[in-house]
Design a protein around this motif. Structure first.
Motif, PDB file in Angstrom:
ATOM      1  N   ASN A 196      17.565  14.605  -1.346  1.00 53.44           N
ATOM      2  CA  ASN A 196      17.169  14.308  -2.736  1.00 53.44           C
ATOM      3  C   ASN A 196      15.673  14.044  -2.837  1.00 53.44           C
ATOM      4  O   ASN A 196      15.002  14.531  -3.759  1.00 53.44           O
ATOM      5  CB  ASN A 196      17.948  13.096  -3.264  1.00 53.44           C
ATOM      6  CG  ASN A 196      19.415  13.411  -3.503  1.00 53.44           C
ATOM      7  OD1 ASN A 196      19.784  14.569  -3.679  1.00 53.44           O
ATOM      8  ND2 ASN A 196      20.255  12.396  -3.494  1.00 53.44           N
ATOM      9  N   SER A 197      15.140  13.280  -1.888  1.00 50.84           N
ATOM     10  CA  SER A 197      13.722  12.923  -1.931  1.00 50.84           C
ATOM     11  C   SER A 197      12.822  14.096  -1.559  1.00 50.84           C
ATOM     12  O   SER A 197      11.723  14.236  -2.095  1.00 50.84           O
ATOM     13  CB  SER A 197      13.448  11.727  -1.012  1.00 50.84           C
ATOM     14  OG  SER A 197      14.104  10.572  -1.497  1.00 50.84           O
ATOM     15  N   MET A 198      13.278  14.960  -0.668  1.00 54.71           N
ATOM     16  CA  MET A 198      12.496  16.155  -0.320  1.00 54.71           C
ATOM     17  C   MET A 198      12.385  17.094  -1.521  1.00 54.71           C
ATOM     18  O   MET A 198      11.318  17.657  -1.791  1.00 54.71           O
ATOM     19  CB  MET A 198      13.133  16.888   0.866  1.00 54.71           C
ATOM     20  CG  MET A 198      12.800  16.295   2.212  1.00 54.71           C
ATOM     21  SD  MET A 198      11.036  16.398   2.651  1.00 54.71           S
ATOM     22  CE  MET A 198      10.855  18.142   3.012  1.00 54.71           C
ATOM     23  N   ILE A 199      13.490  17.271  -2.236  1.00 52.84           N
ATOM     24  CA  ILE A 199      13.461  18.134  -3.423  1.00 52.84           C
ATOM     25  C   ILE A 199      12.501  17.552  -4.458  1.00 52.84           C
ATOM     26  O   ILE A 199      11.707  18.275  -5.075  1.00 52.84           O
ATOM     27  CB  ILE A 199      14.881  18.312  -4.006  1.00 52.84           C
ATOM     28  CG1 ILE A 199      15.744  19.132  -3.033  1.00 52.84           C
ATOM     29  CG2 ILE A 199      14.833  18.989  -5.375  1.00 52.84           C
ATOM     30  CD1 ILE A 199      17.210  19.178  -3.381  1.00 52.84           C
ATOM     31  N   LYS A 200      12.556  16.234  -4.615  1.00 52.36           N
ATOM     32  CA  LYS A 200      11.688  15.560  -5.586  1.00 52.36           C
ATOM     33  C   LYS A 200      10.221  15.687  -5.187  1.00 52.36           C
ATOM     34  O   LYS A 200       9.364  16.059  -6.002  1.00 52.36           O
ATOM     35  CB  LYS A 200      12.098  14.084  -5.678  1.00 52.36           C
ATOM     36  CG  LYS A 200      11.410  13.296  -6.783  1.00 52.36           C
ATOM     37  CD  LYS A 200      12.027  11.906  -6.867  1.00 52.36           C
ATOM     38  CE  LYS A 200      11.258  10.993  -7.782  1.00 52.36           C
ATOM     39  NZ  LYS A 200      11.807   9.617  -7.766  1.00 52.36           N
ATOM     40  N   MET A 201       9.918  15.405  -3.909  1.00 55.25           N
ATOM     41  CA  MET A 201       8.526  15.493  -3.443  1.00 55.25           C
ATOM     42  C   MET A 201       8.008  16.923  -3.523  1.00 55.25           C
ATOM     43  O   MET A 201       6.883  17.165  -3.959  1.00 55.25           O
ATOM     44  CB  MET A 201       8.398  14.990  -2.006  1.00 55.25           C
ATOM     45  CG  MET A 201       6.970  15.050  -1.472  1.00 55.25           C
ATOM     46  SD  MET A 201       6.832  14.850   0.316  1.00 55.25           S
ATOM     47  CE  MET A 201       7.400  16.458   0.887  1.00 55.25           C
TER      48      MET A 201
ATOM     49  N   LYS B  36      14.271  -4.653  -0.701  1.00 54.67           N
ATOM     50  CA  LYS B  36      14.874  -3.367  -1.086  1.00 54.67           C
ATOM     51  C   LYS B  36      14.761  -2.327   0.027  1.00 54.67           C
ATOM     52  O   LYS B  36      15.734  -1.645   0.373  1.00 54.67           O
ATOM     53  CB  LYS B  36      14.219  -2.837  -2.360  1.00 54.67           C
ATOM     54  CG  LYS B  36      14.802  -1.494  -2.828  1.00 54.67           C
ATOM     55  CD  LYS B  36      14.248  -1.089  -4.181  1.00 54.67           C
ATOM     56  CE  LYS B  36      14.740   0.287  -4.603  1.00 54.67           C
ATOM     57  NZ  LYS B  36      16.212   0.406  -4.678  1.00 54.67           N
ATOM     58  N   THR B  37      13.548  -2.212   0.595  1.00 62.26           N
ATOM     59  CA  THR B  37      13.370  -1.207   1.645  1.00 62.26           C
ATOM     60  C   THR B  37      14.114  -1.610   2.922  1.00 62.26           C
ATOM     61  O   THR B  37      14.652  -0.751   3.620  1.00 62.26           O
ATOM     62  CB  THR B  37      11.871  -0.964   1.936  1.00 62.26           C
ATOM     63  OG1 THR B  37      11.227  -2.210   2.221  1.00 62.26           O
ATOM     64  CG2 THR B  37      11.184  -0.298   0.755  1.00 62.26           C
TER      65      THR B  37
ATOM     66  N   ASP C  51      12.986   4.191  -2.934  1.00 61.70           N
ATOM     67  CA  ASP C  51      14.059   4.924  -2.256  1.00 61.70           C
ATOM     68  C   ASP C  51      13.486   6.167  -1.567  1.00 61.70           C
ATOM     69  O   ASP C  51      13.840   6.475  -0.419  1.00 61.70           O
ATOM     70  CB  ASP C  51      15.139   5.361  -3.257  1.00 61.70           C
ATOM     71  CG  ASP C  51      15.885   4.185  -3.855  1.00 61.70           C
ATOM     72  OD1 ASP C  51      15.241   3.336  -4.499  1.00 61.70           O
ATOM     73  OD2 ASP C  51      17.112   4.121  -3.680  1.00 61.70           O
ATOM     74  N   ASP C  52      12.610   6.881  -2.284  1.00 61.01           N
ATOM     75  CA  ASP C  52      11.971   8.074  -1.706  1.00 61.01           C
ATOM     76  C   ASP C  52      11.111   7.691  -0.505  1.00 61.01           C
ATOM     77  O   ASP C  52      11.096   8.397   0.512  1.00 61.01           O
ATOM     78  CB  ASP C  52      11.087   8.775  -2.748  1.00 61.01           C
ATOM     79  CG  ASP C  52      11.868   9.254  -3.956  1.00 61.01           C
ATOM     80  OD1 ASP C  52      12.981   9.774  -3.782  1.00 61.01           O
ATOM     81  OD2 ASP C  52      11.345   9.110  -5.082  1.00 61.01           O
TER      82      ASP C  52
ATOM     83  N   GLN D  67       0.827  -1.205   0.000  1.00 63.20           N
ATOM     84  CA  GLN D  67       0.000   0.000   0.000  1.00 63.20           C
ATOM     85  C   GLN D  67       0.865   1.261   0.000  1.00 63.20           C
ATOM     86  O   GLN D  67       0.560   2.240  -0.685  1.00 63.20           O
ATOM     87  CB  GLN D  67      -0.920  -0.009   1.237  1.00 63.20           C
ATOM     88  CG  GLN D  67      -1.997  -1.076   1.196  1.00 63.20           C
ATOM     89  CD  GLN D  67      -2.689  -1.240   2.546  1.00 63.20           C
ATOM     90  OE1 GLN D  67      -2.038  -1.365   3.590  1.00 63.20           O
ATOM     91  NE2 GLN D  67      -4.011  -1.239   2.540  1.00 63.20           N
ATOM     92  N   LEU D  68       1.964   1.228   0.748  1.00 59.46           N
ATOM     93  CA  LEU D  68       2.890   2.369   0.775  1.00 59.46           C
ATOM     94  C   LEU D  68       3.501   2.597  -0.605  1.00 59.46           C
ATOM     95  O   LEU D  68       3.553   3.718  -1.102  1.00 59.46           O
ATOM     96  CB  LEU D  68       4.001   2.131   1.801  1.00 59.46           C
ATOM     97  CG  LEU D  68       3.609   2.238   3.277  1.00 59.46           C
ATOM     98  CD1 LEU D  68       4.727   1.691   4.157  1.00 59.46           C
ATOM     99  CD2 LEU D  68       3.286   3.670   3.653  1.00 59.46           C
ATOM    100  N   GLN D  69       3.937   1.498  -1.204  1.00 60.30           N
ATOM    101  CA  GLN D  69       4.570   1.613  -2.527  1.00 60.30           C
ATOM    102  C   GLN D  69       3.597   2.200  -3.543  1.00 60.30           C
ATOM    103  O   GLN D  69       3.952   3.082  -4.338  1.00 60.30           O
ATOM    104  CB  GLN D  69       5.063   0.242  -3.002  1.00 60.30           C
ATOM    105  CG  GLN D  69       5.782   0.314  -4.345  1.00 60.30           C
ATOM    106  CD  GLN D  69       6.316  -1.032  -4.801  1.00 60.30           C
ATOM    107  OE1 GLN D  69       6.022  -2.072  -4.206  1.00 60.30           O
ATOM    108  NE2 GLN D  69       7.110  -1.024  -5.858  1.00 60.30           N
TER     109      GLN D  69
END
Length: 316
Positions: free
Chosen positions: A294-299, A273-274, A179-180, A166-168
């Motif tokens: 990296n993930s904050m910039i993407k989100m 993976k997680t 990864d994010d 569900q998260l994915q």
């Protein structure tokens, strides 16, 4: 039928979002050169009086971006028959809206009608992380503010009870990877949770187990003490990790010990993976900080607004 509904909801989510190709690092250099320092000062002043502010601002930004993109729709007040996002079930405990109001009021004094509420929130979330001992980063700017805010849409927010599948799905619908998912979950290093978000794990978990077997027994016992069946204090709950006002990698270490607070936290170990990423971030603060940035910039580059509000709580 359920699959059709899922596909339709995916289409709706995708159509509401776009990755912000129009954002730039120097967006306000000429039109409002002091914008970032004005916002940083508002956050700093609030944090000096209330140590829960950083966690609140980071959560506010995350919850805003996951519905209609990072368009400050979460900041809008309910009006008339329309119940806004901030009054939806996942958001009733979101607080510190006054920090954004304070920053916006100052911005409007210096450069009226220039800086969006969405950019103000994105920058405030970054400043909140920095003031908690976390990393800094250059925030791309140029977001617009949305004009629509519906409490009913908050049903698509990822839940503390979600499993890994569900998260994915929730993250991938918003263009975010596994990864994010793990890096952004690390935001749980800051903050506090009420009993309602994890009590299903510590009592009557299922027909076989009273307590979620993935939870460390002594941790479960301590939570049962914090959240008694009867006479529960109104704001009963616990911190997300033992160093809840410091941005660090303790959250990932706790998960490896079976001490993740939410089902969705502990679920990160249920996928190879997680699980590998949890171990990596638990072992390296630097790896986590880099991935989080990296993930904050993407989100925060998921855009979706139409205007620049004068008042973050109401449309123009």
């Amino acid at each position: 039928m359920a699959s059709i509904v899922a596909i339709l909801s995916s289409v709706l989510i995708f159509s509401a979002f776009s990755l912000g190709s129009s954002l730039s690092l120097n967006y306000y250099d000429k039109t409002c050169p002091h914008a970032e320092s004005i916002i940083a000062n508002a956050v700093k002043n609030a944090v000096s009086k209330d140590k829960t502010v950083p966690a609140a601002l980071l959560r506010m930004h995350f919850h805003d971006c996951f519905i209609r993109g990072c368009d400050a729709s979460l900041l809008l007040n309910s009006k008339g028959s329309n119940k806004a996002e901030k009054d939806g079930p996942p958001n009733v405990s979101v607080h510190a809206f006054y920090v954004i109001d304070s920053a916006k009021k100052e911005l409007e004094t210096w450069c009226p009608g220039v800086v969006s509420c969405a950019d103000t929130l994105a920058l405030a979330a970054r400043d909140a992380v920095v003031l908690s001992g976390g990393p800094s980063w250059d925030v791309p700017k140029g977001r617009k503010d949305g004009r629509t805010s519906k409490a009913s849409e908050t049903i698509t927010m990822p839940s503390p009870a979600f499993n890994i599948a569900q998260l994915q799905q929730s993250f991938s619908q918003r263009g975010l990877s596994m990864d994010d998912l793990v890096a952004l979950s690390g935001g749980h290093t800051l903050g506090f949770s009420h009993c309602s978000s994890f009590q299903s794990r510590i009592r009557n978990f299922n027909a076989t187990h009273d307590i979620d077997p993935s939870m460390h027994s002594s941790f479960a016992a301590s939570l049962r003490g914090v959240c008694p069946i009867k006479n529960k204090p109104k704001n009963a709950g616990t911190t997300m990790d033992p160093s809840s006002t410091t941005f660090d990698n303790t959250y990932f270490k706790m998960i490896l010990q079976g001490k993740g607070l939410f089902s969705s936290d502990q679920a990160l170990l249920s996928n190879p993976k997680t699980k590998e990423l949890v171990s990596k971030f638990a072992g390296s603060q630097e790896a986590f900080r880099k991935a989080f940035v990296n993930s904050m910039i993407k989100m925060s580059s998921i855009t979706g607004g139409q205007e620049i509000r004068k008042d973050c709580r109401v449309v123009n």
